[in-house]
Design an enzyme around this catalytic site. Structure first.
Site, mmCIF file in Angstrom:
data_model
loop_
_atom_site.group_PDB
_atom_site.id
_atom_site.type_symbol
_atom_site.label_atom_id
_atom_site.label_comp_id
_atom_site.label_asym_id
_atom_site.label_seq_id
_atom_site.Cartn_x
_atom_site.Cartn_y
_atom_site.Cartn_z
ATOM 1 C CG ASP A 10 -0.228 0.897 -0.871
ATOM 2 O OD1 ASP A 10 -0.642 -0.229 -1.528
ATOM 3 O OD2 ASP A 10 -0.759 1.912 -0.958
ATOM 4 C CG LEU A 11 0.437 0.712 -7.603
ATOM 5 C CD1 LEU A 11 1.705 1.377 -8.299
ATOM 6 C CD2 LEU A 11 -0.177 -0.327 -8.434
ATOM 7 C CG ASP A 12 -3.999 1.451 -6.038
ATOM 8 O OD1 ASP A 12 -3.831 2.090 -7.378
ATOM 9 O OD2 ASP A 12 -3.900 0.231 -5.935
ATOM 10 C CB THR A 18 -4.747 4.332 -9.139
ATOM 11 O OG1 THR A 18 -3.955 4.047 -8.049
ATOM 12 C CG2 THR A 18 -3.991 4.153 -10.259
ATOM 13 C CE LYS A 46 -7.343 7.480 -0.172
ATOM 14 N NZ LYS A 46 -7.069 8.709 0.338
ATOM 15 C CB SER A 115 0.006 -3.319 -4.663
ATOM 16 O OG SER A 115 -1.387 -2.708 -5.083
ATOM 17 C CB ALA A 116 -4.581 -4.916 -1.949
ATOM 18 C CE LYS A 146 -1.087 -3.706 1.175
ATOM 19 N NZ LYS A 146 -0.856 -2.569 0.321
ATOM 20 C CD GLU A 170 0.103 0.306 2.527
ATOM 21 O OE1 GLU A 170 -0.885 1.246 2.504
ATOM 22 O OE2 GLU A 170 -0.015 -0.599 2.114
ATOM 23 C CG ASP A 171 -2.416 5.166 0.356
ATOM 24 O OD1 ASP A 171 -2.148 4.037 0.300
ATOM 25 O OD2 ASP A 171 -3.262 5.712 -0.139
HETATM 26 C C1 G6P Z 1 -5.586 -1.123 -3.672
HETATM 27 C C2 G6P Z 1 -6.345 0.073 -3.377
HETATM 28 C C3 G6P Z 1 -7.940 -0.225 -3.293
HETATM 29 C C4 G6P Z 1 -8.254 -1.475 -4.294
HETATM 30 C C5 G6P Z 1 -7.452 -2.625 -4.289
HETATM 31 C C6 G6P Z 1 -7.635 -3.648 -5.116
HETATM 32 O O1 G6P Z 1 -5.388 -1.408 -2.192
HETATM 33 O O2 G6P Z 1 -6.017 1.210 -2.601
HETATM 34 O O3 G6P Z 1 -8.597 0.977 -3.274
HETATM 35 O O4 G6P Z 1 -9.624 -1.911 -4.000
HETATM 36 O O5 G6P Z 1 -5.890 -2.049 -4.360
HETATM 37 O O6 G6P Z 1 -7.294 -3.260 -6.473
HETATM 38 P P1 G6P Z 1 -7.785 -4.111 -7.771
HETATM 39 O O7 G6P Z 1 -7.046 -3.320 -8.684
HETATM 40 O O8 G6P Z 1 -7.364 -5.488 -7.618
HETATM 41 O O9 G6P Z 1 -9.293 -3.938 -7.818
HETATM 42 MG MG MG Z 2 -2.663 2.502 -1.012
#
Ligand code: G6P
Ligand code: MG
Length: 216
Positions: A10-12, A18, A46, A115-116, A146, A170-171
């Site tokens: 996962d990224l964030d 971020t 999150k 990542s989402a 997710k 994943e967090d």
């Molecule tokens: C990740 C973050 C979320 C965020 C989502 C969409 O999953 O944890 O906080 O809302 O990505 O990110 P975006 O950059 O597409 O708004």
């Molecule tokens: Mg995350």
């Protein structure tokens, strides 16, 4: 090499910090709409997609909007968020992330992003991380959020491995569930209480080792 052949990150909150920028942008939107959005509220966002996050924010502020208005505010939040990530530096990569990437790459593992976020590629570019990933699955490539396993299944497919050969990092609670739903092992990053369903929970990638990966 054992059963595990690939890592999906996962990224964030796992690779980069971020979450603070998402929070700042949502808080600004809350203020504009006339209510306070707290750090505690932010936990609920999150791993949640942009539109679902807006819906949670509006529920907290007890505000009802039309679909058009929602699109307008989601865009507005994203523009503020993009301005923050535009300023990001490579030193905002979370501790231990690159050392662990290097270790797994040297040992022959493949890596994907799962990542989402629709902003994942610009963030990976800003922080000089894009070159590590053999595949990038982000919010521009998925239809479902997710805990649906889609993002991780696409990651495994892009790398050419079965779910049982992949470990997810994943967090978010929804992210851990997505990994389990995908039939993958999962390393939780953060609270052992919140992420109790993960196979292993660590504070951050600085605590991850090849040995832990092999024995998961
Ligand atoms: C990740 C973050 C979320 C965020 C989502 C969409 O999953 O944890 O906080 O809302 O990505 O990110 P975006 O950059 O597409 O708004
Ligand atoms: Mg995350």
């Amino acid at each position: 090499m054992g059963t595990i052949k690939a890592c999906i990150f996962d990224l964030d909150g796992v690779v980069v910090d971020t979450a603070k920028y998402h929070y700042k942008a949502w808080k600004k939107l809350g203020a504009e709409l006339g209510f306070d959005f707290t750090l505690e509220d932010n936990e609920r966002l999150k791993g949640v997609s942009r539109m679902d996050s807006l819906n949670i924010l509006l529920e907290i502020g007890k505000i009802t909007l039309t679909q058009d208005e929602k699109e307008f505010y989601a865009d507005k939040k994203n523009n503020w968020y993009k301005a923050f990530i535009e300023q990001m530096q490579p030193d905002e990569v979370l501790p231990g992330a690159e050392a662990f990437f290097k270790a797994i790459k040297n040992d022959g593992y493949k890596m994907a992003l799962g990542s989402a976020s629709k902003n994942a590629v610009p963030i990976l570019e800003k922080t000089n991380l894009l070159h590590w990933f053999d595949a990038v699955i982000d919010g521009t490539k998925t239809q479902t959020a997710k805990p649906n396993p889609e993002v991780f299944l696409l990651g495994a497919k892009a790398l050419g491995f079965t779910p049982a050969e992949c470990v997810v990092f994943e967090d978010a609670e929804a992210g851990v569930e997505a990994a389990i739903n995908a039939g993958m092992k999962c390393v939780g990053i953060g609270s052992p209480k919140l992420l109790a369903k993960a196979n292993l929970v660590i504070e951050g990638l600085h605590q991850m080792t090849l040995d832990k990966l092999k024995h998961i």
